[in-house]
Design an enzyme around this catalytic site. Structure first.
Site, short mmCIF file in Angstrom:
data_model
loop_
_atom_site.label_atom_id
_atom_site.label_comp_id
_atom_site.label_asym_id
_atom_site.label_seq_id
_atom_site.Cartn_x
_atom_site.Cartn_y
_atom_site.Cartn_z
N HIS A 112 0.15 -1.27 -0.17
CA HIS A 112 0.44 0.11 -0.44
C HIS A 112 1.44 0.75 -0.01
CE1 HIS A 112 1.48 -0.41 3.85
NE2 HIS A 112 0.87 0.69 4.58
N ASP A 114 0.89 5.11 1.64
CA ASP A 114 -0.41 5.43 3.27
C ASP A 114 -1.29 6.02 2.66
OD1 ASP A 114 1.08 4.11 5.39
OD2 ASP A 114 2.69 5.73 5.37
N HIS A 268 4.60 0.23 0.24
CA HIS A 268 5.44 -0.84 1.19
C HIS A 268 4.50 -1.85 1.98
CE1 HIS A 268 3.67 3.21 3.54
NE2 HIS A 268 3.73 1.89 4.04
N ARG A 283 4.65 5.78 13.84
CA ARG A 283 4.27 6.78 12.91
C ARG A 283 4.02 7.79 13.28
NH1 ARG A 283 0.44 4.54 8.16
NH2 ARG A 283 -0.77 6.71 8.36
#
Length: 311
Positions: A112, A114, A268, A283
């Site tokens: 995907h 983000d 990623h 994150r």
């Protein structure tokens, strides 16, 4: 569209050398380790520019030995790269740090980019290793610019013309069977608490480098104007070029590691090979811009509608 290009008056290599920053490639097409930097919110502009240059050149950059960072100082560093933004459904308003934990499905073990279900999805993400399994739990990144470059002229022409619908109804972390069912159910409810759909160009033009990148990944639901079956064939065909092993780099985490990736030029996924062991990373993300396709058309929101979003 006129792309903003890299500053050629001072080369990235010269900027890095002047600041003591080292940049060492990890793989042939993507990834580099940056040395000589202690991440903080107090870095000088030359060092920050050296990091930006490396990010644009290598798509994902890694830092070892950043154990001194806290959520607060990670956020302070994030502000040097742009405006922090929280996850549109998982973070509460004003929250900018998102725990990525294997406990409820945050392993993100599908390819995907983000948050592509919103129009201006994040420019970059910064991920810090907190609790790392003794074995397994790596993350893999793919270069979506080289994936486009390797297409035949005919496939490039086709891809340039396509528009795809991305939605958060399809949670990229929703396919792994190794999650606590109740915790994961609650996570899914939060993740899709507001339903988003956005139409993006399948090929976007990078606003800094001018590269063309394939904009696909796990949030893609369908290709506009094509049947479900044909959409799947087209998505699988192009996605297969993104995730070719030649376009990827794999990172084995240690506590205190930091990875930063250009979310406009990568996909990623986490490698979910560590069983029931807890894996925790934190994150932060930098607010992005609305993608523009080769034809100059920008991405457009579908759900919520502009009127609903303003209400």
């Amino acid at each position: 569209m006129t792309a903003t290009t890299l500053d050629t008056t001072t080369t990235p290599a010269a900027t890095a050398a002047a600041t003591g920053v080292t940049v060492t490639k990890v793989a042939g097409r993507i990834g580099a380790v940056i040395g000589g930097v202690r991440l903080s919110g107090d870095l000088d502009e030359a060092t920050v520019q050296a990091i930006r240059d490396a990010l644009h050149a290598h798509k994902v950059v890694f830092f070892r030995g950043q154990e001194h960072l806290t959520d607060e100082t990670q956020l302070e560093f994030t502000r040097l790269l742009g405006t922090p933004i929280g996850h549109p459904t998982v973070n509460l308003e004003g929250e900018y740090v998102l725990p990525i934990t294997s406990e409820y499905g945050g392993a993100a073990d599908q390819w995907h980019t983000d948050v592509t279900f919103v129009p201006a999805y994040p420019l970059a993400s910064i991920l810090r290793g907190i609790q790392i399994p003794e074995a397994g739990g790596d993350t893999v990144w793919a270069n979506t610019a080289t994936a486009y470059d390797e297409l035949t002229p005919e496939l490039k022409e086709l891809a340039n013309s396509l528009r795809a619908v991305h939605t958060n109804v399809y949670d990229y972390a929703g396919f792994s069977p190794d999650k606590d069912p109740e915790a994961f159910k609650k996570y899914q409810e939060v993740f899709a608490s507001t339903k988003y759909e956005t139409e993006h160009p399948v090929v976007r033009v990078h606003p800094v480098t001018g590269e063309r990148t394939l904009l696909l990944g796990g949030f893609v639901q369908r290709i506009q104007g094509y049947s479900r079956e044909d959409s799947k064939l087209l998505i699988d065909l192009l996605q297969g070029h993104v995730t070719r092993i030649e376009n990827t780099v794999r990172w084995s985490w240690q506590a205190g590691d930091v990875a930063i990736w250009d979310n406009r030029a990568t996909q990623h996924r986490a490698v979910s090979d560590f069983g029931r062991v807890t894996r925790v990373l934190h994150r932060t993300t930098v607010d992005g811009d609305i993608p523009v396709g080769v034809d100059g058309r920008a991405s457009t929101p579908i759900k919520p509608t502009p009127a609903e979003a303003a209400a």
